[in-house]
Write a protein that holds these residues in place. Structure first.
Motif, short mmCIF file in Angstrom:
data_model
loop_
_atom_site.label_atom_id
_atom_site.label_comp_id
_atom_site.label_asym_id
_atom_site.label_seq_id
_atom_site.Cartn_x
_atom_site.Cartn_y
_atom_site.Cartn_z
N SER A 225 2.80 -7.26 -7.77
CA SER A 225 1.46 -7.78 -7.50
C SER A 225 0.59 -7.61 -8.74
O SER A 225 0.88 -6.80 -9.62
N ARG A 226 -0.46 -8.41 -8.79
CA ARG A 226 -1.44 -8.26 -9.86
C ARG A 226 -2.35 -7.09 -9.52
O ARG A 226 -2.77 -6.92 -8.36
N ALA A 227 -2.63 -6.26 -10.50
CA ALA A 227 -3.43 -5.06 -10.27
C ALA A 227 -4.78 -5.41 -9.66
O ALA A 227 -5.41 -6.40 -10.02
N GLY A 228 -5.20 -4.58 -8.71
CA GLY A 228 -6.49 -4.77 -8.08
C GLY A 228 -6.43 -5.55 -6.78
O GLY A 228 -7.38 -5.53 -6.00
N ALA B 60 0.84 -1.19 0.00
CA ALA B 60 0.00 0.00 0.00
C ALA B 60 0.88 1.25 0.00
O ALA B 60 1.80 1.38 0.82
N GLY B 61 0.63 2.15 -0.93
CA GLY B 61 1.39 3.38 -1.03
C GLY B 61 2.65 3.27 -1.86
O GLY B 61 3.40 4.24 -1.98
N TYR B 62 2.88 2.08 -2.45
CA TYR B 62 4.07 1.87 -3.27
C TYR B 62 3.73 2.08 -4.75
O TYR B 62 2.60 1.86 -5.17
N THR C 2 -6.29 -12.17 -0.54
CA THR C 2 -6.73 -11.14 -1.48
C THR C 2 -5.58 -10.55 -2.29
O THR C 2 -5.80 -9.63 -3.08
N LEU C 3 -4.37 -11.09 -2.11
CA LEU C 3 -3.19 -10.54 -2.80
C LEU C 3 -2.54 -11.61 -3.66
O LEU C 3 -2.39 -12.76 -3.24
#
Length: 264
Positions: free
Chosen positions: A119-122, A24-26, A66-67
């Motif tokens: 990571s995969r978008a979303g 988050a925030g990256y 979820t990631l």
């Protein structure tokens, strides 16, 4: 934030896991077109680690459900300049699935590397990250090849091995999955026939065979020159066969590389 760029990479020490890591925030610095593995189009974070000489590193990322993480191992000497100097990668598969990569430092000195966790978008959530260091498995590369004898089949695996060998002239199709090696002496005036059979169908493994004449350094040549090779159509469960003939009057020492599109 720390690790947002290569220059601020977070230190990862073998044997000391990092828990609750966030993206988050990256920023999205490593796109799917430049990473060492496919699927990463979301935020990413960099880590720095050192692999001792002659050792294999195993990197494991365990994301929340979820990631969906993607791992790229990069030679730190090349920094994050495009194109990346990729050493190994673990592609995106399924959210929550553990991702793991292996790489062996065959240098005589420690090797500084960078790890990009993409990571995969979303997707969202945290992940745990760890690294361990051990001796590479026997057969990981030609210098420590397994021994293969005629009329004595072996049950082999590429699980836990490094992707050392890919495309080369007159060799079987190159793949980006791990590979394992065998040493074989062919008697004078004899033709060797080697067969690799997927034990559970193809399953995406798609093995190939490349026969390279000794010494072991020949496996590292670019382009690599083979005296025999064999593969099959992707998805086929049929055995792959390669042959090599020794026209000389003394035994011919060779190395056999079993490669694949994935580990099996």
């Amino acid at each position: 934030p720390p690790g947002d760029t290569c220059a601020t990479a977070t230190t990862l020490v073998a044997g000391t896991p990092l828990t609750g890591q966030t993206l988050a925030g990256y920023g999205d610095d490593v796109s799917s077109g430049t990473s060492c593995a496919s699927g990463g189009t979301g935020s990413d974070r960099f880590y720095a680690l050192t692999i001792p000489a002659g050792k294999q590193v195993t990197v494991t990322a365990t994301p929340q459900a979820t990631l969906d993480t993607v791992l790229s191992l990069i030679d730190a000497a090349g920094s994050c300049a495009s194109p990346l100097t990729c050493l190994a990668g673990a592609p995106s598969n399924t959210p929550g699935q553990v991702d793991q990569l292996f790489f062996t430092n065959r240098n005589t000195t420690p090797l500084a590397v960078l790890l990009a966790v993409d990571s995969r978008a979303g997707g969202s959530g945290t992940f745990d990250l760890s690294a361990s260091v051990a001796d590479p498995p026997t057969g990981d590369f030609c210098g420590i090849a397994n021994t293969l004898t005629f009329d004595a089949g072996v049950a082999g695996t590429t699980v836990g091995a490094t992707n050392d060998y890919e495309d080369g002239d007159r060799c079987a199709s190159g793949y980006t999955g791990p590979d394992t090696t065998y040493a074989l002496d062919i008697p004078p005036g004899q033709r060797a026939t080697l067969t690799v059979t997927p034990t559970s169908g193809d399953g995406g493994f798609n093995p190939s065979l490349s026969i390279v004449p000794a010494p072991a350094a020949s496996c590292e040549a670019s382009p690599r020159v083979c005296i025999g090779a064999g593969n099959a159509a992707f998805g086929s469960a049929a055995p792959r066969t390669a042959t090599a003939y020794n026209a000389g009057t003394s035994p011919l020492s060779t190395f056999v590389i079993v490669d694949g599109a994935s580990a099996s």
